[in-house]
Design a protein around this motif. Structure first.
Motif, PDB file in Angstrom:
ATOM      1  N   LEU A   1       0.855  -1.249  -0.064  1.00  0.00           N
ATOM      2  CA  LEU A   1      -0.169  -0.082   0.036  1.00  0.00           C
ATOM      3  C   LEU A   1       0.839   1.277   0.023  1.00  0.00           C
ATOM      4  O   LEU A   1       1.781   1.306   0.752  1.00  0.00           O
ATOM      5  CB  LEU A   1      -0.921  -0.072   1.329  1.00  0.00           C
ATOM      6  N   PRO A   2       0.679   2.225  -0.922  1.00  0.00           N
ATOM      7  CA  PRO A   2       1.520   3.475  -0.742  1.00  0.00           C
ATOM      8  C   PRO A   2       1.116   4.214   0.417  1.00  0.00           C
ATOM      9  O   PRO A   2       0.031   4.377   0.683  1.00  0.00           O
ATOM     10  CB  PRO A   2       1.021   4.216  -2.188  1.00  0.00           C
ATOM     11  N   THR A   3       2.313   4.649   0.816  1.00  0.00           N
ATOM     12  CA  THR A   3       1.995   5.522   2.155  1.00  0.00           C
ATOM     13  C   THR A   3       0.968   6.711   2.069  1.00  0.00           C
ATOM     14  O   THR A   3       0.332   7.046   2.860  1.00  0.00           O
ATOM     15  CB  THR A   3       3.519   6.205   2.474  1.00  0.00           C
ATOM     16  N   ASN A   4       1.006   7.383   0.803  1.00  0.00           N
ATOM     17  CA  ASN A   4       0.128   8.346   0.560  1.00  0.00           C
ATOM     18  C   ASN A   4      -1.259   8.065   0.157  1.00  0.00           C
ATOM     19  O   ASN A   4      -2.151   8.739   0.318  1.00  0.00           O
ATOM     20  CB  ASN A   4       0.640   9.387  -0.490  1.00  0.00           C
ATOM     21  N   LEU A   5      -1.633   6.587   0.345  1.00  0.00           N
ATOM     22  CA  LEU A   5      -2.983   6.236   0.249  1.00  0.00           C
ATOM     23  C   LEU A   5      -3.527   5.413   1.456  1.00  0.00           C
ATOM     24  O   LEU A   5      -4.665   4.746   1.470  1.00  0.00           O
ATOM     25  CB  LEU A   5      -3.111   5.444  -1.046  1.00  0.00           C
ATOM     26  N   LYS A   6      -2.682   5.550   2.573  1.00  0.00           N
ATOM     27  CA  LYS A   6      -3.131   5.196   3.872  1.00  0.00           C
ATOM     28  C   LYS A   6      -4.232   6.006   4.514  1.00  0.00           C
ATOM     29  O   LYS A   6      -4.185   7.216   4.496  1.00  0.00           O
ATOM     30  CB  LYS A   6      -1.902   4.840   4.684  1.00  0.00           C
ATOM     31  N   ASN A   7      -5.172   5.222   4.942  1.00  0.00           N
ATOM     32  CA  ASN A   7      -6.231   5.824   5.576  1.00  0.00           C
ATOM     33  C   ASN A   7      -5.612   6.450   7.192  1.00  0.00           C
ATOM     34  O   ASN A   7      -4.758   5.736   7.589  1.00  0.00           O
ATOM     35  CB  ASN A   7      -7.139   5.117   6.160  1.00  0.00           C
ATOM     36  N   THR A   8      -6.014   7.602   7.532  1.00  0.00           N
ATOM     37  CA  THR A   8      -5.500   8.220   8.915  1.00  0.00           C
ATOM     38  C   THR A   8      -6.738   8.548   9.536  1.00  0.00           C
ATOM     39  O   THR A   8      -7.828   8.594   9.272  1.00  0.00           O
ATOM     40  CB  THR A   8      -4.534   9.500   8.640  1.00  0.00           C
ATOM     41  N   ASP A   9      -6.459   9.103  10.860  1.00  0.00           N
ATOM     42  CA  ASP A   9      -7.463   9.709  11.787  1.00  0.00           C
ATOM     43  C   ASP A   9      -7.463  11.308  11.729  1.00  0.00           C
ATOM     44  O   ASP A   9      -8.030  12.012  12.666  1.00  0.00           O
ATOM     45  CB  ASP A   9      -7.466   9.189  13.293  1.00  0.00           C
TER      46      ASP A   9
END
Length: 380
Positions: free
Chosen positions: A179-187
């Motif tokens: 998973l590319p870091t820039n497409l990870k979900n965050t809060d």
């Protein structure tokens, strides 16, 4: 069954400008892909009961070209039954093109690495299935999970990461693509918005591509009546390594909500490869008081900037998005446009035309329909 208008011509107008992007899309490369005729429409009953499951929310499908088996993934987030996909058949006459029906033949539960089903919405490690593809080389399946994350309306939802996952034909987990870091979900207000991660998935002859539905926080606001928005297409090699990302320019909101203060939004709901560089893309909008607006575009990666290492696209730095060309406007059909989310090639006809099947997600809502539209096309 509604009577549909037969469409024999398609618009070939190239997109020549785009909202707030840092660059104007290049002129679309010459292409022979075109829809030639409408073949028919079929639908499934609302909340059809099959093998002790409730059928609905079909958000992606694909076909095994050898056996003719179709795979349909449901985006039911374990509200009705565990996350799952169905198998079935579509009756398309290869001589006449007549579309005769849809039949389900099986159902499989999507499994986590430990063999258990995915937990329900709002729980850690929940899944939001949005796309499925059959790999003719390995004869395995690949599916896209949009994941989940909190937003202002639901601040307590735990983060579940989007994913593209290999499974066997029984639903058993094999492995995830990186998973590319820039497409990870965050809060936080970074990465994809809620319901804005992986939505479309496809195989090219040499790569795998997945598209997020909407713009990341760092890439700018969602589409409005006055402006479109960029979404990212991620490309992996067949070895699983990430190769590139490209910006796809989603149209501005095609109509004003009713009332004007009402809700409206959308993005890319599916992609389908024609070759290594050209894809079909469904742009789908839901607008309060108006309904669904959906168009089919052809896009071309050639000449587009690789934005994999760009943290954001809203800072004014120039880049070249993919080019796009309008192929078909589903508003040209006589029946109201549904929530179209699925796109796949069916069998080739004896005329030499391929078949293109488009499907809708009914959201398990009695006001909507699980619909299958079949078209003949050339250049595929």
């Amino acid at each position: 069954m509604p009577r549909w208008q037969v469409i024999t011509r398609v618009a070939l107008t190239a997109v020549v400008g785009f909202g707030t992007l840092g660059a104007t899309p290049a002129t679309a490369a010459s292409s022979s892909f075109q829809v030639t005729r409408f073949l028919g429409e079929q639908s499934l009953a609302h909340k059809l009961q099959y093998a002790d499951t409730t059928v609905g929310g079909l958000s992606g499908f694909d076909r095994d070209p050898i056996t003719g088996t179709w795979y349909f993934i449901s985006d039911d987030r374990s509200r009705f039954n565990p996350a799952r996909f169905y198998t079935g058949t579509l009756d398309i006459n290869r001589r006449t093109g007549a579309f005769g029906g849809v039949q389900l033949t099986g159902v499989k539960t999507l499994q986590r690495p430990d063999g258990s089903p995915y937990p329900g919405v709002g729980l850690p490690d929940s899944a939001d299935p949005e796309a499925i593809r059959f790999d003719r080389w390995s004869r395995r399946l690949l599916w896209a999970d949009e994941g989940d994350r909190p937003n202002t309306a639901e601040p307590t939802v735990p983060v579940s990461q989007p994913a593209v996952r290999w499974i066997d034909r029984d639903g058993g987990h094999l492995r995830d693509l990186p998973l590319p870091t820039n497409l990870k979900n965050t809060d936080t207000e970074r990465g994809p918005r809620r319901n804005g991660a992986f939505e479309g998935l496809t195989f090219t002859p040499t790569t795998i591509a997945a598209v997020v539905e909407g713009p990341r926080f760092e890439d700018g606001p969602r589409p409005t009546v006055g402006s479109g928005a960029p979404v990212r297409i991620n490309v992996w090699g067949r070895n699983g390594r990430i190769r590139a990302q490209y910006a796809y320019p989603v149209d501005a909101l095609p109509a004003t909500p009713i009332p004007a203060t009402g809700s409206g939004g959308g993005g890319v709901s599916e992609i389908l490869a024609i070759d290594d560089n050209r894809f079909l893309a469904l742009e789908r909008f839901s607008i309060q008081g108006v309904g669904y607006k959906v168009k089919l575009y052809e896009l071309d990666l050639r000449g587009a900037t690789n934005i994999l290492d760009r943290d954001g696209l809203a800072n004014g730095d120039a880049y070249q998005p993919v080019s796009k060309r309008l192929v078909y406007d589903f508003g040209d059909l006589e029946s109201p446009t549904q929530n179209l989310e699925s796109l796949a090639f069916g069998p080739r006809l004896l005329s030499g035309e391929c078949t293109l099947v488009v499907g809708s997600d009914d959201n398990f809502d009695a006001r909507e329909t699980t619909q299958f539209l079949a078209f003949a096309a050339r250049g595929c």
